[in-house]
Design a protein around this motif. Sequence first.
Motif, PDB file in Angstrom:
ATOM      1  N   CYS A  17      10.983   5.132  17.773  1.00  0.00           N
ATOM      2  CA  CYS A  17       9.676   4.420  17.378  1.00  0.00           C
ATOM      3  C   CYS A  17       8.633   5.096  16.777  1.00  0.00           C
ATOM      4  O   CYS A  17       7.605   4.787  16.199  1.00  0.00           O
ATOM      5  N   GLY A  18       8.794   6.653  16.663  1.00  0.00           N
ATOM      6  CA  GLY A  18       7.722   7.418  16.051  1.00  0.00           C
ATOM      7  C   GLY A  18       6.431   7.311  16.997  1.00  0.00           C
ATOM      8  O   GLY A  18       6.242   7.406  17.897  1.00  0.00           O
ATOM      9  N   TYR A  19       5.461   7.153  15.772  1.00  0.00           N
ATOM     10  CA  TYR A  19       4.058   6.979  16.514  1.00  0.00           C
ATOM     11  C   TYR A  19       3.554   5.691  17.004  1.00  0.00           C
ATOM     12  O   TYR A  19       2.613   5.390  17.323  1.00  0.00           O
ATOM     13  N   GLY A  20       4.678   4.617  17.017  1.00  0.00           N
ATOM     14  CA  GLY A  20       4.571   3.533  17.821  1.00  0.00           C
ATOM     15  C   GLY A  20       4.028   2.268  17.018  1.00  0.00           C
ATOM     16  O   GLY A  20       3.413   1.214  17.838  1.00  0.00           O
ATOM     17  N   ALA A  21       3.606   2.437  15.915  1.00  0.00           N
ATOM     18  CA  ALA A  21       3.207   1.347  15.217  1.00  0.00           C
ATOM     19  C   ALA A  21       4.017   0.150  15.640  1.00  0.00           C
ATOM     20  O   ALA A  21       3.236  -1.066  15.856  1.00  0.00           O
TER      21      ALA A  21
ATOM     22  N   PHE B 142       0.807  -1.399   0.060  1.00  0.00           N
ATOM     23  CA  PHE B 142      -0.052  -0.065   0.042  1.00  0.00           C
ATOM     24  C   PHE B 142       0.773   1.264  -0.088  1.00  0.00           C
ATOM     25  O   PHE B 142       1.832   1.551   1.095  1.00  0.00           O
ATOM     26  N   LEU B 143       1.008   1.979  -1.087  1.00  0.00           N
ATOM     27  CA  LEU B 143       1.955   3.189  -1.308  1.00  0.00           C
ATOM     28  C   LEU B 143       1.443   4.455  -1.199  1.00  0.00           C
ATOM     29  O   LEU B 143       2.197   5.520  -1.229  1.00  0.00           O
ATOM     30  N   ILE B 144      -0.081   4.563  -0.872  1.00  0.00           N
ATOM     31  CA  ILE B 144      -0.489   6.031  -1.218  1.00  0.00           C
ATOM     32  C   ILE B 144       0.030   6.967   0.051  1.00  0.00           C
ATOM     33  O   ILE B 144       0.298   8.069  -0.182  1.00  0.00           O
ATOM     34  N   PRO B 145       0.291   6.353   1.245  1.00  0.00           N
ATOM     35  CA  PRO B 145       1.120   7.040   2.076  1.00  0.00           C
ATOM     36  C   PRO B 145       2.246   8.020   1.853  1.00  0.00           C
ATOM     37  O   PRO B 145       2.566   9.140   2.200  1.00  0.00           O
ATOM     38  N   ALA B 146       2.803   7.206   0.717  1.00  0.00           N
ATOM     39  CA  ALA B 146       4.258   7.925   0.247  1.00  0.00           C
ATOM     40  C   ALA B 146       3.923   9.541  -0.156  1.00  0.00           C
ATOM     41  O   ALA B 146       4.690  10.230  -0.400  1.00  0.00           O
ATOM     42  N   LEU B 147       2.705   9.705  -0.648  1.00  0.00           N
ATOM     43  CA  LEU B 147       2.360  10.817  -1.254  1.00  0.00           C
ATOM     44  C   LEU B 147       2.006  11.933  -0.271  1.00  0.00           C
ATOM     45  O   LEU B 147       2.230  13.060  -0.585  1.00  0.00           O
ATOM     46  N   GLU B 148       1.630  11.533   1.143  1.00  0.00           N
ATOM     47  CA  GLU B 148       1.621  12.400   2.044  1.00  0.00           C
ATOM     48  C   GLU B 148       2.977  12.778   2.356  1.00  0.00           C
ATOM     49  O   GLU B 148       3.153  14.105   2.510  1.00  0.00           O
ATOM     50  N   VAL B 149       4.107  12.030   2.201  1.00  0.00           N
ATOM     51  CA  VAL B 149       5.465  12.394   2.412  1.00  0.00           C
ATOM     52  C   VAL B 149       5.836  13.377   1.372  1.00  0.00           C
ATOM     53  O   VAL B 149       6.310  14.397   1.644  1.00  0.00           O
ATOM     54  N   ALA B 150       5.460  13.116   0.310  1.00  0.00           N
ATOM     55  CA  ALA B 150       5.749  14.032  -0.977  1.00  0.00           C
ATOM     56  C   ALA B 150       5.045  15.442  -0.657  1.00  0.00           C
ATOM     57  O   ALA B 150       5.945  16.361  -0.831  1.00  0.00           O
ATOM     58  N   ALA B 151       3.962  15.390  -0.310  1.00  0.00           N
ATOM     59  CA  ALA B 151       3.096  16.831   0.017  1.00  0.00           C
ATOM     60  C   ALA B 151       3.880  17.314   1.177  1.00  0.00           C
ATOM     61  O   ALA B 151       4.285  18.634   0.929  1.00  0.00           O
ATOM     62  N   SER B 152       4.646  16.890   2.160  1.00  0.00           N
ATOM     63  CA  SER B 152       5.325  17.361   3.354  1.00  0.00           C
ATOM     64  C   SER B 152       6.601  18.095   2.585  1.00  0.00           C
ATOM     65  O   SER B 152       7.005  19.237   3.078  1.00  0.00           O
TER      66      SER B 152
ATOM     67  N   LEU C 188       4.496  14.782   7.108  1.00  0.00           N
ATOM     68  CA  LEU C 188       5.660  13.893   6.968  1.00  0.00           C
ATOM     69  C   LEU C 188       5.335  12.572   8.062  1.00  0.00           C
ATOM     70  O   LEU C 188       5.596  11.616   7.702  1.00  0.00           O
ATOM     71  N   PHE C 189       5.254  12.822   9.583  1.00  0.00           N
ATOM     72  CA  PHE C 189       4.927  12.113  10.408  1.00  0.00           C
ATOM     73  C   PHE C 189       3.704  11.245  10.046  1.00  0.00           C
ATOM     74  O   PHE C 189       4.062  10.014  10.304  1.00  0.00           O
ATOM     75  N   CYS C 190       2.519  11.730   9.648  1.00  0.00           N
ATOM     76  CA  CYS C 190       1.617  10.819   9.446  1.00  0.00           C
ATOM     77  C   CYS C 190       1.767   9.869   8.342  1.00  0.00           C
ATOM     78  O   CYS C 190       1.442   8.745   8.310  1.00  0.00           O
ATOM     79  N   GLY C 191       2.414  10.395   7.511  1.00  0.00           N
ATOM     80  CA  GLY C 191       2.654   9.738   5.926  1.00  0.00           C
ATOM     81  C   GLY C 191       3.528   8.798   6.157  1.00  0.00           C
ATOM     82  O   GLY C 191       3.687   7.313   5.614  1.00  0.00           O
ATOM     83  N   THR C 192       4.716   8.837   6.896  1.00  0.00           N
ATOM     84  CA  THR C 192       5.706   7.977   7.618  1.00  0.00           C
ATOM     85  C   THR C 192       5.225   6.891   7.968  1.00  0.00           C
ATOM     86  O   THR C 192       5.378   5.574   7.791  1.00  0.00           O
ATOM     87  N   GLU C 193       4.272   7.071   9.127  1.00  0.00           N
ATOM     88  CA  GLU C 193       3.938   6.022   9.759  1.00  0.00           C
ATOM     89  C   GLU C 193       2.741   5.152   9.005  1.00  0.00           C
ATOM     90  O   GLU C 193       2.877   3.845   8.977  1.00  0.00           O
TER      91      GLU C 193
END
Length: 353
Positions: free
Chosen positions: A181-185, A102-112, A139-144
Amino acid sequence: MTIDMQQTEAFAGQVVGDVAAALSGVMTNLGHKLGLYKAMAWAGPMSSDELAKKTGLHERYVREWLGNQAAGGYVTYNEVTNSYILPDAHIPVLADENSPLFLIPALEVAASLWLDEDKIRNVFHTGEGIAWGEHHHRLFCGTESLFRPGYGTFLTTEWIGAIPGLKEKLQAGAKIADVGCGYGASSILMARDFPNSTVHGFDFHTESIETARLRAQEAEAGDNLHFSVAAAKSYEDTGFDLICFLDCLHDMGDPVGAARHAREALNPDGSILLVEPAAGDSVSENINPVSRLYYAASTAVCTPCSRSQEVKTALGAQAGRKKLAEILGEAGFGEVNCVASTPFNIILEARVA
């Protein structure tokens, strides 16, 4: 000088494709957030009107979005029936949030990165860094969101399972550190899958730890999970059987110091689990789309993050196995082995002896 115009035109075509992909990334992110991909998943051919009714969206915008998706090959278009279909093979990438692909969150990183463009441009002039917490929150949300499915698929089974005897030790009851650990996932996952073990998540970013604690509550995690604000060289706990650095060692200003601190906090028979971006040991080995992505992230996020800290090693996201093994060896680990890999990661285990 004479320019080969055929080569120039071919390269211009490549850049047009890149610009189209950049603009279409917004459409892809909208497709996710508006539920369009999920509505099309396993649903067979759909007209723009049918998709609009299913999602409660305006048909004219849905129709234009579908045109973009068809032009990019994300969906297929049937001219005879004037309908669109999301191919089954695309569903794990676009619609299944638990898929490791699932690669869509990479676009949140790109947006940041676009939102932080001025900061990034500035460090090219100054040579200084950008602390992790200084980036836009996307960036934080997208990375997690990008890393979480891979951890869910591989971490407690294939990666930990690839180290002889480790999974059994954690099932019986052990002490685990999740550094950075970031957001702890990953911490939440290990605490859930190894309920007899105690997991300590450490991160120097206060807001990330606050979010990790909230995520743990939402996941109804047990009392075997603890989060603390601490840098990679300052947490005081010792006696760990496993210390994890998951997609974070290359971001640290002093990776040798972080690894050395981990060695001192490990039990004598303990292990380091190091997960890093997939990379070869030279630029020539990294001429591929995945490395292109990682080099961009490294330029904008990873290298500035390291240079915002002491030592400023700036490993970068494409350090490769050889350099990572050298870092661990300098920190005092006598045995470093690559135990697993994916198209996006390399996984190393390190022991003192």
